[in-house]
Design an enzyme around this catalytic site. Structure first.
Site, PDB file in Angstrom:
ATOM      1  N   LYS A   1       6.963  -6.948   8.848  1.00 56.76           N
ATOM      2  CA  LYS A   1       5.393  -6.936   8.029  1.00 56.76           C
ATOM      3  C   LYS A   1       5.203  -6.740   6.848  1.00 56.76           C
ATOM      4  O   LYS A   1       6.244  -7.800   6.397  1.00 56.76           O
ATOM      5  CB  LYS A   1       5.854  -5.081   8.386  1.00 56.76           C
TER       6      LYS A   1
ATOM      7  N   ARG B   1       5.491  11.326   6.993  1.00 57.72           N
ATOM      8  CA  ARG B   1       4.412  10.408   5.957  1.00 57.72           C
ATOM      9  C   ARG B   1       3.489   9.510   7.923  1.00 57.72           C
ATOM     10  O   ARG B   1       2.449  10.050   7.857  1.00 57.72           O
ATOM     11  CB  ARG B   1       5.104   8.469   5.563  1.00 57.72           C
TER      12      ARG B   1
ATOM     13  N   TYR C   1       2.240 -12.207 -26.336  1.00 56.57           N
ATOM     14  CA  TYR C   1       0.724 -11.118 -26.950  1.00 56.57           C
ATOM     15  C   TYR C   1       1.442  -9.926 -27.327  1.00 56.57           C
ATOM     16  O   TYR C   1       2.480  -9.439 -27.051  1.00 56.57           O
ATOM     17  CB  TYR C   1       0.542 -10.592 -25.228  1.00 56.57           C
TER      18      TYR C   1
HETATM   19  C1  PLP Z   1       9.505  -0.712   6.957  1.00 54.02           C
HETATM   20  C2  PLP Z   1      10.762  -0.239   7.811  1.00 54.02           C
HETATM   21  C3  PLP Z   1      11.538  -0.125   8.177  1.00 54.02           C
HETATM   22  C4  PLP Z   1      12.139  -1.645   7.552  1.00 54.02           C
HETATM   23  O1  PLP Z   1      13.122  -1.087   6.881  1.00 54.02           O
HETATM   24  P1  PLP Z   1      13.903  -1.874   5.350  1.00 54.02           P
HETATM   25  O2  PLP Z   1      14.532  -0.811   4.441  1.00 54.02           O
HETATM   26  O3  PLP Z   1      13.401  -3.120   4.450  1.00 54.02           O
HETATM   27  O4  PLP Z   1      15.538  -2.262   6.258  1.00 54.02           O
HETATM   28  C5  PLP Z   1      12.088   0.038   8.966  1.00 54.02           C
HETATM   29  N1  PLP Z   1      11.443   0.841   9.353  1.00 54.02           N
HETATM   30  C6  PLP Z   1      10.013   1.309   9.665  1.00 54.02           C
HETATM   31  C7  PLP Z   1       9.521   2.354  10.327  1.00 54.02           C
HETATM   32  C8  PLP Z   1       9.370   0.482   8.258  1.00 54.02           C
HETATM   33  O5  PLP Z   1       8.555   1.331   7.818  1.00 54.02           O
END
Ligand code: PLP
Length: 378
Positions: A40, A137, A263
């Site tokens: 993703k 979630r 800055y």
């Molecule tokens: C992003 C995600 C993962 C991967 O998690 P990592 O901690 O990056 O290995 C697995 N499952 C779900 C549902 C996620 O949203």
């Protein structure tokens, strides 16, 4: 000319480390379990096309993305793999899932209903069922699991490939949530067993794999660890490093005290100093929150970032570096190499995931694959 040919920073992404990381995670799993890959958010910012192709060539056949758009993009790249989409289908999207052979992850009774209506019109009903065991979630909360158990016809006509849940605290092995979520997941599997039939199971993210065989189930979903983030933050990193960001010094100047740098005049030199300017700033993913905390490294020697991170630049105190090694054009390691991504993330008050997904578009990018380095986009 490669994109960003004159960029002041070089981002190198080692695909030759991602595939061994994937194999190493798979090798940790109990027998019969296998590892997929989460790609993703453009493979955590590293380029989904390059990463997914490399993992596919290494034998990975189970991919996970967050959104339908990402799934469609991935299907264009890889025709023979399974792609599951975390967000599941929204009204009007079911056709698109089928057209691209994407498996929706059904996260509540509404999505189950939507997919069942779609399947009742003759579309294949293959899908994934997500149970919420503590993230609150996505996924069916306990009362919806109970409804499903009481009204099994809600799943009729559907073919559940696997049932999954997601850990909230897997990187903290002692956290009581891990055992609590495991128990809740097992209970849900038991109560749904009759209804979903011989579905497979999926539970562990990267860190979950390191919680032991009880957490492995059939299909693991690692993301971060593939990309070199430490899945066991209180132990040495078992994964190989993937990302290295090096900036090139643009200018070095002597600054006499008392005088300010950057800055807000946030840094005052306490002694006559040599200050190097490197053209990497928060627009390039070098988070502003790293101001005053972070360091770069020149030939392995630490050089502190002084003053605030600007949009396009940082300033580093190179007084301790021999002048011939701190010249315009000299490389400064910012992320990776002597300075792990997790260490930089800690300095910026965040996690490696956010650093990776924030990496900017102005760097000169290169991919290392099969021992060769090539410039360019994913
Ligand atoms: C992003 C995600 C993962 C991967 O998690 P990592 O901690 O990056 O290995 C697995 N499952 C779900 C549902 C996620 O949203």
């Amino acid at each position: 000319m490669p994109p960003n040919a004159f960029a002041g920073a070089q981002l190198s992404i080692n695909l030759d480390a991602i595939t061994p990381n994937w194999r190493a995670l798979g090798a940790r799993l109990k027998s019969g379990a296998r590892a997929g890959a989460v790609v993703k958010a453009d493979a955590y910012g590293l380029g989904m096309a390059a990463v997914a192709r490399a993992l596919h060539a290494a034998g990975c056949r189970d991919f996970f993305v967050a959104s339908l758009d990402e799934g469609v993009d991935l299907r264009k790249l890889l025709s023979d793999c399974r792609i599951s989409v975390f967000f599941g289908p929204q009204p009007g999207e079911a056709e698109e899932f089928s057209r691209h052979r994407l498996k929706p992850i059904l996260n509540d009774l509404g999505q189950i209903e939507l997919w069942r209506t779609h399947a009742s019109r003759g579309a294949p009903g293959k899908a994934v069922l997500q149970i919420d065991t503590g993230m609150s979630r996505l996924g069916l909360p306990p009362e919806e699991v109970a409804r499903l158990e009481a009204e099994p016809e809600r799943l009729s006509g559907l073919d559940i490939a696997f049932v999954m849940s997601h850990l909230a605290c897997a990187e903290q092995p002692e956290h009581p949530m891990n055992e609590a979520q495991l128990a809740e997941f097992k209970a849900a599997l038991e109560s749904l067993g009759q209804i979903v039939g011989p579905a497979k199971t999926s539970f562990a993210n990267s860190s979950g794999i390191f919680l032991g065989p009880e957490f492995h189930f059939d299909l693991a979903r690692p993301g971060a660890a593939l990309y070199g983030i430490n899945p066991t933050p209180d132990k040495a990193n078992p994964m190989s490093e993937v990302v290295r960001l090096q900036g090139k010094i643009l200018q070095v100047r002597r600054v006499d005290s008392p005088r300010s740098v950057g800055y807000g005049a946030a840094h005052m030199v306490a002694r006559p100093s040599w200050i190097a300017t490197v053209p990497v700033g928060y627009a390039d993913g070098y988070l502003r929150s790293a101001s005053k905390q972070a360091s770069g490294y020149i030939r392995g020697v630490q050089v502190p970032v002084v003053g605030r991170v600007s949009m396009d630049m940082i300033t580093l105190d190179v007084t301790e570096i021999p002048p011939e090694h701190a010249q315009p054009g000299a490389l400064v390691d910012l992320i990776g190499g002597p300075h792990s991504i997790d260490a930089f993330a800690a300095e910026a008050g965040t996690i490696g995931y956010e650093i990776l997904t924030s990496l900017g578009r102005r760097h000169r990018r290169s991919y290392i694959e099969n021992g060769r380095e090539r410039e360019g986009a994913a």
